[in-house]
Enzyme design. Structure first.
Site, PDB file in Angstrom:
ATOM      1  N   GLU A 203       2.962  -0.971   8.030  1.00 21.08           N
ATOM      2  CA  GLU A 203       2.231  -1.531   6.943  1.00 21.08           C
ATOM      3  C   GLU A 203       3.505  -3.236   6.992  1.00 21.08           C
ATOM      4  OE1 GLU A 203       1.311  -2.598   2.310  1.00 21.08           O
ATOM      5  OE2 GLU A 203       1.928  -0.332   3.097  1.00 21.08           O
TER       6      GLU A 203
ATOM      7  N   HIS B 119       0.887  -1.124   0.392  1.00 21.19           N
ATOM      8  CA  HIS B 119       0.186  -0.148   0.284  1.00 21.19           C
ATOM      9  C   HIS B 119       0.910   0.964  -0.181  1.00 21.19           C
ATOM     10  CE1 HIS B 119      -2.956   2.309   0.261  1.00 21.19           C
ATOM     11  NE2 HIS B 119      -3.437   2.806   1.567  1.00 21.19           N
TER      12      HIS B 119
END
Length: 493
Positions: free
Chosen positions: A395, A384
């Site tokens: 993440e 992402h």
């Protein structure tokens, strides 16, 4: 506007809580966090420790404890339930041809430039991944083209190009059962320019001057509807709007329609056209965007220590998803296989990520379970990676939680070159992932000059790399704590 000390990304975002905005306190207030808890996700147990009420405190990492009784994962073998990709179509800052798009990514070209679609001279952010020289010729008739919001123009062109790529042009579709072909193209913002123009007409001239297209071209389902109207596709048809996680949600739902037997083919993806005065102004108000007006092409820099927010982008990315049985019967060219996916919610905050990363890591785990894939099989992650302070590291930490050995994994950030396409991001990145599978080349993550020390995974910095993809995951996360992960692999009969 003051520099961002704690920027946000769509889902993996955190706001600067130590200062008030010029209009008063931010509406995004910190939620106190509970102490440790244990949660079971499928066959994996997660032990979590969370911060308490201090946004700068370091949070304990999530522990993923594998169950000793877990059996080896099994991939789907039923050709009616195996999902293959038979076509791709897009509209991007690099044009509407998939090969050109990916070649530009491989070259490490930045598509970010100063905005000229509207007067942004007084804006604190004056650049974006704005699409220029877009042509809908051959895909939308002139009369409708002039009326449509760009969000729907991008959707129609990307969708029809994907159908053409799958050898499903108008003449072929006429010979098929169209009730077995559905459309599921979502958007995070919808027809934002159409909506803004309608409100402007109301305020300046009164309700009688509102366009009759104000509502139809603003609502988020209209991309799927218009594409179906133009092509006659009568299968499942709706839209999903989960902010920047939208396109992956659509892929996941579309695949499940095929697996349940609702459809043989689904046209699925995401579209967005939010590089408008309202869209850019709104994200500035959220303190979300990079402010590198003097050097826009280096503004999006995932995982770099000097990142300061994401860069707005736009476009559309659409896949043709088809049951293996149906694709084989019609002799379709199969590009890749969709193995599975998952969607979860942080259930935590409108914009902040969970401090323990559980929403993201559990989504990855569930996607692998759905795909019948062991973590050791994954060797590529299209991240992402929006270029925000909190989101990028959240993440990475989630990925490291799930994949204990990341030495063979390569991970890159497409947004470093095209910006953040919001609802379209997952669609464009799915196509980049599939292109990586088919070309054997990974595009670089550009603007990486000073990598965060916590990022110990190969991020393909600045220069493309050859890499034979075994199994790939593509991550997308959105405001509201929406998490989505999809899993692709080379097709093997």
């Amino acid at each position: 506007m003051a520099g961002i000390s704690s920027a946000l990304s769509c889902s993996g975002l955190i706001f600067n809580k130590s200062k008030e905005s010029r209009n008063g306190p931010s509406i995004f207030q910190y939620n106190g966090l509970k102490q440790a808890e244990t949660m079971q996700v499928g066959s994996t147990k997660f032990e979590t420790k969370r911060c308490i009420s201090n946004s700068s405190a370091k949070c304990g990492r999530v522990k993923a404890i594998s169950s000793p009784t877990v059996s080896a994962p099994k991939r789907e073998t039923d050709p009616k339930k195996r999902i293959v990709i038979t076509g791709t179509g897009l509209v991007s800052v690099f044009g509407s041809d998939v090969d050109t798009f990916y070649n530009k990514l491989l070259e490490g070209v930045s598509g970010i430039s100063l905005i000229d679609r509207f007067d942004a001279s007084e804006y604190s952010v004056r650049f974006a991944g704005q699409i220029r020289d877009f042509s809908s010729k051959g895909y939308i008739d002139g009369k409708n083209d002039r009326r449509l919001d760009d969000c729907w123009r991008y959707c129609l062109v990307a969708g029809k190009r994907a159908l053409d790529d799958a050898s499903l042009g108008k003449e072929v579709l006429e010979t098929m059962d169209k009730s077995r072909i559905g459309v599921l193209v979502g958007t995070g913002m919808g027809g934002l320019q159409a909506f803004s123009s309608g409100v402007e007409a109301l305020v300046q001239k009164g309700y009688k001057k509102i366009s009759p297209f104000f509502i139809p071209y603003s609502i988020t389902n209209m991309g799927s509807a218009l594409l179906a109207i133009d092509t006659g596709l009568m299968g499942p048809n709706y839209s999903i709007s989960t902010a920047c996680a939208t396109a992956n949600y659509c892929f996941y739902a579309a695949a499940n329609h095929i697996r349940r037997g609702d459809a043989d083919i689904m046209v699925a993806g995401g579209t967005e056209a939010a590089v408008t005065a309202t869209g850019v102004g709104g994200f500035i108000a959220c303190r979300a965007l990079s402010q590198r007006n003097g050097d826009p092409q280096t503004a999006s820099r995932p995982w770099d220590k000097n990142r300061d927010g994401f860069v707005m982008g736009e476009g559309a990315g659409v896949l043709i998803m088809e049951s293996l049985e149906h694709a084989t019967k019609r002799g379709a060219h199969i590009i890749a296989e969709y193995l599975g996916g998952a969607v979860t919610c942080d259930a935590h905050h409108m914009t902040d990520p969970r401090s323990d990363g559980l929403g993201v890591s559990s989504c990855i785990v569930k996607s692998l379970e759905d795909a019948g894939v062991a973590p050791e099989e994954v060797n590529y992650v299209n991240a992402h990676a929006t270029s925000t302070l909190a989101g990028d590291l959240a993440e990475v930490n989630a990925i490291k939680t799930v994949f204990k050995d990341t030495s063979e994994i390569k991970m890159n950030g497409t947004k470093s070159m095209i910006g953040h396409g919001l609802g379209a991001a997952g669609g464009l990145e799915a196509i980049a992932t599939i292109q990586a599978i088919n070309t054997g080349w990974l595009h670089p993550t550009i603007n990486q000059n000073d990598l965060e020390t916590e990022v110990t995974i190969d991020t393909v910095p600045n220069v493309k790399k050859q890499h034979e993809v075994n199994v790939a995951i593509s991550n997308s996360f959105g405001f509201g704590g929406h998490n989505s992960v999809v899993v692709f692999a080379p097709f093997k009969p």
